[in-house]
Write a protein that holds these residues in place. Structure first.
Motif, mmCIF file in Angstrom:
data_model
loop_
_atom_site.group_PDB
_atom_site.id
_atom_site.type_symbol
_atom_site.label_atom_id
_atom_site.label_comp_id
_atom_site.label_asym_id
_atom_site.label_seq_id
_atom_site.Cartn_x
_atom_site.Cartn_y
_atom_site.Cartn_z
ATOM 1 N N THR A 61 -4.569 4.576 54.101
ATOM 2 C CA THR A 61 -4.687 5.594 53.352
ATOM 3 C C THR A 61 -4.753 6.830 54.110
ATOM 4 N N SER A 95 -0.505 4.326 51.607
ATOM 5 C CA SER A 95 -1.078 4.991 50.236
ATOM 6 C C SER A 95 -1.647 6.350 50.494
ATOM 7 N N SER A 97 -3.565 9.487 49.375
ATOM 8 C CA SER A 97 -4.967 9.778 48.633
ATOM 9 C C SER A 97 -4.679 10.470 47.053
ATOM 10 N N TYR A 166 -11.251 4.430 50.404
ATOM 11 C CA TYR A 166 -10.521 3.650 51.142
ATOM 12 C C TYR A 166 -10.921 1.942 50.914
#
Length: 293
Positions: A61, A95, A97, A166
């Motif tokens: 992330t 991913s 944020s 996370y």
């Protein structure tokens, strides 16, 4: 035990799972088509040729403000370490944020915070883009992305109503895999700085594994091979370890096309450099920020 070359992921051993050969399920928050195809390819092998430690799925992330080749290389380095440890890696998710985190951080640092929609679009194009065209730059070639479908866009985190940590994203991905009947363990990938800042030297919680990918010269935590709580990958090689989202944002402002193309996947670089009129309108706020408007 059979030679690891019989079960480790390789372009010759796995089916073609590039975007041209497999419909990408971009509407899903955790795209699963490539993951399922890769898992089936492992299961089609005789038992003695399958990964001895089972299956793993990687996640990282971050702001990805914007994403660049170094983020992808971190996931691939982590995947290589897992393969060496005996796992079959099914997917590696990037991913972005949530905006609540990115915009707050950007305001605190007095810098540009790209919108979640724009950062997500750049990740999608990055996932599609690496391996789609040849590059004469050795640092990009060493990325070995090869269009094999390993790296995917993870959209769950950015789609939440607010910021989530996370560890929550990691647990959500693990729960999603269980719900989908995928027998794989989630490993979170991060750099040495994050591992030290969040005191992850003994690993993460609830069975989530950790793979630390250091830069050259870092002093990462030691591996904890008991239950593979912490694994440490080889340092990120060469120039890729120095790629920077901040430098990319600055390069857009001064129209440094060479740096942008050297550090990003071709479709993502194209969006930053030469957006269509429709893209200009859709991401007007982001281009205005990047160009200092």
């Amino acid at each position: 035990r059979p030679p690891r070359s019989l079960w480790r992921i390789g372009a010759a051993a796995m089916p073609d799972m590039s975007s041209s050969s497999l419909d990408r399920d971009e509407g899903e928050l955790w795209p699963m088509a490539s993951l399922r195809a890769r898992r089936q390819a492992f299961l089609d092998r005789p038992p003695w040729a399958r990964p001895p430690r089972g299956f793993a799925v990687l996640l990282t992330t971050g702001a990805l403000n914007p994403v660049h080749a170094g983020h992808v290389e971190m996931l691939r380095s982590a995947a290589q370490r897992l393969e060496e440890a005996g796992y079959g890696v099914l997917a590696a998710y990037l991913s972005p944020s949530h905006d609540a985190y990115v915009q707050s951080k950007a305001m605190h640092l007095n810098t540009v915070g790209l919108t979640g929609e724009f950062r997500a679009e750049l990740v999608r194009r990055t996932v599609r883009g690496f391996g789609a065209s040849e590059s004469s730059d050795d640092s990009i070639d060493s990325l070995v992305s090869e269009g094999d479908g390993l790296v995917e866009f993870g959209g769950w985190e950015a789609a939440q109503p607010g910021f989530v940590g996370y560890w929550v994203v990691s647990l959500e991905l693990q729960s999603h895999l269980v719900e989908e009947g995928i027998d794989a363990r989630v490993f979170y990938a991060c750099g040495t700085d994050m591992a030290l800042r969040f005191h992850l030297g003994s690993g993460m919680r609830c069975g989530i594994g950790l793979v630390v990918v250091p830069r050259a010269g870092d002093r990462p935590p030691r591996e904890h091979r008991r239950e593979d709580r912490v694994l440490v990958a080889r340092p990120t090689p060469g120039e890729i370890s120095m790629f920077s989202s901040t430098k990319i944002r600055e390069a857009v402002g001064r129209r440094d096309e060479e740096y942008i193309r050297r550090t990003m996947a071709p479709p993502a670089a194209q969006l930053l450099l030469y957006p269509s009129p429709e893209e200009e309108e859709r991401f007007e706020k982001d281009f205005s920020r990047l160009r200092g408007g």
